[in-house]
Design an enzyme around this catalytic site. Structure first.
Site, PDB file in Angstrom:
ATOM      1  CG  MET A 105     -84.155  82.363  -8.503  1.00  0.00           C
ATOM      2  SD  MET A 105     -85.658  82.720  -7.562  1.00  0.00           S
ATOM      3  CE  MET A 105     -84.960  83.442  -6.052  1.00  0.00           C
ATOM      4  N   PRO A 147     -77.944  79.765  -7.395  1.00  0.00           N
ATOM      5  CG  PRO A 147     -76.544  80.876  -8.885  1.00  0.00           C
ATOM      6  CD  PRO A 147     -77.906  80.245  -8.782  1.00  0.00           C
ATOM      7  CE1 TYR A 148     -81.934  84.894  -1.731  1.00  0.00           C
ATOM      8  CE2 TYR A 148     -83.496  83.145  -2.261  1.00  0.00           C
ATOM      9  CZ  TYR A 148     -83.109  84.204  -1.464  1.00  0.00           C
ATOM     10  OH  TYR A 148     -83.896  84.573  -0.395  1.00  0.00           O
ATOM     11  CG  PHE A 149     -82.870  78.331  -3.552  1.00  0.00           C
ATOM     12  CD1 PHE A 149     -83.750  78.246  -2.480  1.00  0.00           C
ATOM     13  CD2 PHE A 149     -83.370  78.769  -4.769  1.00  0.00           C
ATOM     14  CE1 PHE A 149     -85.083  78.587  -2.614  1.00  0.00           C
ATOM     15  CE2 PHE A 149     -84.703  79.127  -4.921  1.00  0.00           C
ATOM     16  CZ  PHE A 149     -85.571  79.034  -3.844  1.00  0.00           C
ATOM     17  CE  LYS A 175     -81.764  83.467   2.859  1.00  0.00           C
ATOM     18  NZ  LYS A 175     -81.475  84.670   3.706  1.00  0.00           N
TER      19      LYS A 175
END
Lengths: 218, 218
Positions: free
Chosen positions: A126, A128-130, A133
């Site tokens: 994950m 890229p998601y972190f 954010k």
């Protein structure tokens, strides 16, 4: 106090709008993407405004009339690719910040992700998601907005427990690293006008303190 | 002056390392990802150091000993997905900035993308790429580094023309919106110690001015 909930149709957003609606002090305004979502909130007597995080800052500002505070809890979700993560979770969030600044709306609560501030703790699959954010949070911290950044642990759909642990550094973290979405929503309501939380960011998981007590210790 | 070229194996990077190597004032140090790329540069008598933009800031710093300036011209390229755009073009770039700050290397030249600063001008199919470049640039502008952000027009592999047009606002832009990669490399060499370019960002395309002349007008 009119609170624009960006991502009102999401799971935390749905709890949050309901909880704000039960208060005397706050009036939720749902920021949603689809006409049918507007209708869904209006059927419950809640004001909803159409808006799209992929549109321009100018367009987003049109949904911000008479708003006193913003909660950003939108996300592209796990079913779309990183393109949308970049354009919603990062660029969409920053456009809302820019719109808020232009509209002179100072108070901004961001629902971020557990440990988004510490690269070494981003899960491999994950990342890229972190990263999205992380950079949205960084941009908020560099803005002139009066922010609170809430980084919840793994979200669960259990009923609220009402007890939390807030940590600003990983070493203080408490097991289990989970938290019901309903508790995140309740915490956000408590955060809105709590000046201990102004210009603060923290992880939150289920813990052993009442929400108010934990916030007042920040 | 030792100049670390991050992305030395790329098309602009290859030109840039060669041009720096021809100068009296600058010594290029190639920052590359693979052992065979190190060998390729060393065969030409150019110092090369192994580094990975997906590793930690601590690891990246190990490649920065005795470096006086950094040029970031790396990118994940068009053959990988937006995951890598997020982790290389945005997070990788920011990690290099953080490493530079930690190492007290002040001078930082970023090769960005044409109009990355103006959301409305991002091409629909490359929006996530432009967003990544935009936020890397934003982060650099918010840093303590002495930056120059170069946003070249559409890159071509033609030989250098030697004439450019620099624009800080779109209305001044000149057709055609292209520029040979070799001219971008030549411009970067000229940018490194030109104090007109300190803390500046601009688009650059082929135009009607000598590079030095155009830079001195900033």
């Amino acid at each position: 106090m009119n609170v624009l909930v960006v991502g009102a149709n999401g799971q935390i957003g749905t709890h949050l709008v309901e909880k704000l609606n039960e208060t005397e002090s706050y009036k939720p305004v749902a920021f949603v993407r689809k006409e049918e979502q507007v209708a869904k909130f209006e059927d419950k007597g809640i004001e909803a405004r159409l808006g799209n995080l992929e549109s321009s800052v100018t367009d987003i500002k049109k949904s911000m009339k008479d708003i006193d505070a913003i909660v950003f809890t939108a996300g592209s979700g796990g079913n779309t690719g990183t393109d949308k993560t970049m354009l919603i979770d990062l660029d969409g969030a920053v456009k809302v910040m820019e719109a808020a600044e232009d509209m002179n709306i100072k108070r901004f609560v961001m629902v971020s992700a557990f440990q988004a501030d510490v690269r070494e703790n981003w899960s491999e699959e994950m990342k890229p998601y972190f990263a999205a954010k992380h950079y949205a949070d960084k941009f908020l911290m560099n803005s002139d907005l009066n922010y609170t950044i809430v980084r919840p642990g793994m979200l669960e759909n259990k009923p609220a427990i009402g007890k939390v642990s807030l940590t600003r550094a990983l070493t203080e973290a408490t097991d289990p690293m989970t938290i019901p979405r309903e508790d995140v929503a309740q915490l956000i309501v408590a955060v809105l006008e709590n000046d201990h939380t102004y210009l603060q960011s923290f992880d939150v998981t289920t813990g052993d303190k009442e929400i108010e007590e934990a916030l007042n210790e920040l």
